[in-house]
Design a protein around this motif. Structure first.
Motif, short mmCIF file in Angstrom:
data_model
loop_
_atom_site.label_atom_id
_atom_site.label_comp_id
_atom_site.label_asym_id
_atom_site.label_seq_id
_atom_site.Cartn_x
_atom_site.Cartn_y
_atom_site.Cartn_z
N ALA A 270 -27.87 -25.18 -47.40
CA ALA A 270 -27.04 -23.97 -47.29
C ALA A 270 -25.68 -24.29 -46.68
CB ALA A 270 -27.76 -22.92 -46.45
N PHE A 271 -25.67 -25.14 -45.67
CA PHE A 271 -24.39 -25.53 -45.07
C PHE A 271 -23.53 -26.29 -46.07
CE2 PHE A 271 -21.73 -28.49 -42.62
CZ PHE A 271 -21.01 -27.57 -41.87
N ALA A 272 -24.13 -27.23 -46.81
CA ALA A 272 -23.38 -27.98 -47.82
C ALA A 272 -22.86 -27.05 -48.90
CB ALA A 272 -24.26 -29.07 -48.43
N ALA A 273 -23.68 -26.08 -49.32
CA ALA A 273 -23.25 -25.13 -50.34
C ALA A 273 -22.07 -24.30 -49.85
CB ALA A 273 -24.41 -24.22 -50.74
N ALA A 274 -22.11 -23.87 -48.60
CA ALA A 274 -21.02 -23.06 -48.05
C ALA A 274 -19.72 -23.87 -47.99
CB ALA A 274 -21.39 -22.55 -46.67
N VAL A 275 -19.80 -25.10 -47.51
CA VAL A 275 -18.60 -25.94 -47.40
C VAL A 275 -18.00 -26.22 -48.78
CG1 VAL A 275 -17.78 -28.24 -46.75
CG2 VAL A 275 -19.25 -26.96 -45.19
N VAL A 276 -18.84 -26.58 -49.73
CA VAL A 276 -18.35 -26.90 -51.07
C VAL A 276 -17.80 -25.65 -51.76
CG1 VAL A 276 -19.05 -27.69 -53.36
CG2 VAL A 276 -19.76 -28.95 -51.35
N ALA A 277 -18.47 -24.52 -51.60
CA ALA A 277 -17.99 -23.29 -52.23
C ALA A 277 -16.63 -22.88 -51.68
CB ALA A 277 -19.01 -22.16 -52.02
N VAL A 278 -16.45 -22.97 -50.38
CA VAL A 278 -15.14 -22.64 -49.79
C VAL A 278 -14.07 -23.61 -50.27
CG1 VAL A 278 -13.87 -22.57 -47.61
CG2 VAL A 278 -16.08 -21.44 -47.79
N ALA A 279 -14.41 -24.89 -50.34
CA ALA A 279 -13.44 -25.88 -50.82
C ALA A 279 -13.05 -25.63 -52.28
CB ALA A 279 -14.01 -27.28 -50.67
N ILE A 280 -14.04 -25.33 -53.12
CA ILE A 280 -13.76 -25.04 -54.53
C ILE A 280 -12.88 -23.80 -54.66
CG2 ILE A 280 -14.87 -24.21 -56.66
CD1 ILE A 280 -15.35 -27.11 -56.44
N MET A 281 -13.22 -22.75 -53.90
CA MET A 281 -12.44 -21.51 -53.99
C MET A 281 -11.02 -21.70 -53.47
SD MET A 281 -15.15 -18.48 -53.14
CE MET A 281 -15.81 -19.20 -51.66
N ALA A 282 -10.86 -22.43 -52.37
CA ALA A 282 -9.51 -22.64 -51.82
C ALA A 282 -8.67 -23.50 -52.76
CB ALA A 282 -9.62 -23.30 -50.45
N PHE A 283 -9.25 -24.57 -53.24
CA PHE A 283 -8.54 -25.47 -54.15
C PHE A 283 -8.18 -24.74 -55.44
CE2 PHE A 283 -8.80 -29.11 -57.24
CZ PHE A 283 -7.69 -29.80 -56.77
N GLY A 284 -9.14 -24.06 -56.02
CA GLY A 284 -8.91 -23.38 -57.29
C GLY A 284 -7.94 -22.22 -57.19
N SER A 285 -8.04 -21.44 -56.13
CA SER A 285 -7.16 -20.27 -56.02
C SER A 285 -5.70 -20.69 -55.79
CB SER A 285 -7.63 -19.35 -54.90
OG SER A 285 -7.52 -19.99 -53.64
N GLN A 286 -5.49 -21.74 -55.01
CA GLN A 286 -4.11 -22.20 -54.80
C GLN A 286 -3.53 -22.85 -56.04
OE1 GLN A 286 -2.20 -21.40 -52.17
NE2 GLN A 286 -3.98 -20.15 -51.74
N LEU A 287 -4.35 -23.58 -56.78
CA LEU A 287 -3.86 -24.16 -58.03
C LEU A 287 -3.61 -23.08 -59.08
CD1 LEU A 287 -5.91 -27.42 -58.49
CD2 LEU A 287 -3.45 -27.20 -58.24
N ALA A 288 -4.42 -22.04 -59.08
CA ALA A 288 -4.25 -20.97 -60.06
C ALA A 288 -2.93 -20.22 -59.84
CB ALA A 288 -5.42 -20.01 -60.01
N ARG A 289 -2.44 -20.22 -58.61
CA ARG A 289 -1.15 -19.59 -58.35
C ARG A 289 -0.02 -20.35 -59.03
NH1 ARG A 289 -0.51 -18.68 -52.12
NH2 ARG A 289 1.40 -17.71 -52.87
N ILE A 290 -0.21 -21.66 -59.19
CA ILE A 290 0.79 -22.48 -59.87
C ILE A 290 0.63 -22.38 -61.38
CG2 ILE A 290 1.62 -24.85 -60.19
CD1 ILE A 290 0.56 -25.39 -57.32
N ASN A 291 -0.60 -22.68 -61.85
CA ASN A 291 -0.88 -22.65 -63.28
C ASN A 291 -2.40 -22.56 -63.47
OD1 ASN A 291 -1.17 -23.09 -66.00
ND2 ASN A 291 0.24 -24.82 -66.08
N ALA B 48 -25.16 -26.25 -55.76
CA ALA B 48 -25.17 -24.79 -55.65
C ALA B 48 -23.79 -24.28 -55.21
CB ALA B 48 -26.24 -24.34 -54.65
N GLY B 49 -23.13 -25.01 -54.32
CA GLY B 49 -21.79 -24.62 -53.87
C GLY B 49 -20.77 -24.64 -54.99
N VAL B 50 -20.88 -25.61 -55.88
CA VAL B 50 -19.96 -25.66 -57.03
C VAL B 50 -20.18 -24.44 -57.91
CG1 VAL B 50 -19.46 -26.90 -59.17
CG2 VAL B 50 -19.64 -28.15 -57.02
N LEU B 51 -21.43 -24.11 -58.18
CA LEU B 51 -21.71 -22.94 -59.01
C LEU B 51 -21.23 -21.65 -58.36
CD1 LEU B 51 -25.27 -23.86 -60.33
CD2 LEU B 51 -23.09 -24.00 -61.53
N VAL B 52 -21.46 -21.51 -57.07
CA VAL B 52 -21.01 -20.30 -56.36
C VAL B 52 -19.48 -20.24 -56.33
CG1 VAL B 52 -20.94 -19.21 -54.07
CG2 VAL B 52 -23.09 -20.05 -54.98
N GLY B 53 -18.83 -21.37 -56.06
CA GLY B 53 -17.37 -21.40 -56.00
C GLY B 53 -16.74 -21.06 -57.34
N TRP B 54 -17.27 -21.64 -58.42
CA TRP B 54 -16.74 -21.33 -59.75
C TRP B 54 -17.00 -19.87 -60.11
CZ3 TRP B 54 -18.40 -26.15 -63.03
CH2 TRP B 54 -17.54 -27.20 -62.75
#
Length: 96
Positions: A24-45, A82-88
């Motif tokens: 659960a901890f690994a899923a939370a860390v990965v999901a937050v990283a995926i969401m932060a990385f993806g949302s900031q990149l989506a602002r660019i393109n 699981a974190g990748v799936l939740v983040g996406w």
């Protein structure tokens, strides 16, 4: 058959509580990283965000997947998957 003179301890039961907590901890860390990385990149393109998310996950996946049979690391592997799936999923919901 177990050798009584073996230097290794006998196998024990699977530590479900601790393992699920680590996953659960690994899923939370990965999901937050995926969401932060993806949302900031989506602002660019947005297309760049999708492409780089796929490249990062595809690059890391083979190395991480090999660890799934190691007793302690398997919990981190399943949690990260699981974190990748939740983040996406969160990124797709946020985009809609």
């Amino acid at each position: 058959m177990l050798d009584p003179h073996s230097p290794y301890p006998p196998p024990t039961e699977t530590p479900w509580f601790t393992g699920l907590l680590v996953a659960a901890f690994a899923a939370a860390v990965v999901a937050v990283a995926i969401m932060a990385f993806g949302s900031q990149l989506a602002r660019i393109n947005p297309a760049l965000a999708v492409f780089l998310e796929l490249v990062v996950v595809a690059g890391v996946a083979p190395s991480v997947w090999r660890l799934r049979r190691t007793p302690v690391w398997r919990w981190l592997v399943y949690g990260a998957a699981a974190g990748v799936l939740v983040g996406w999923s969160a990124l797709l919901v946020g985009a809609a």
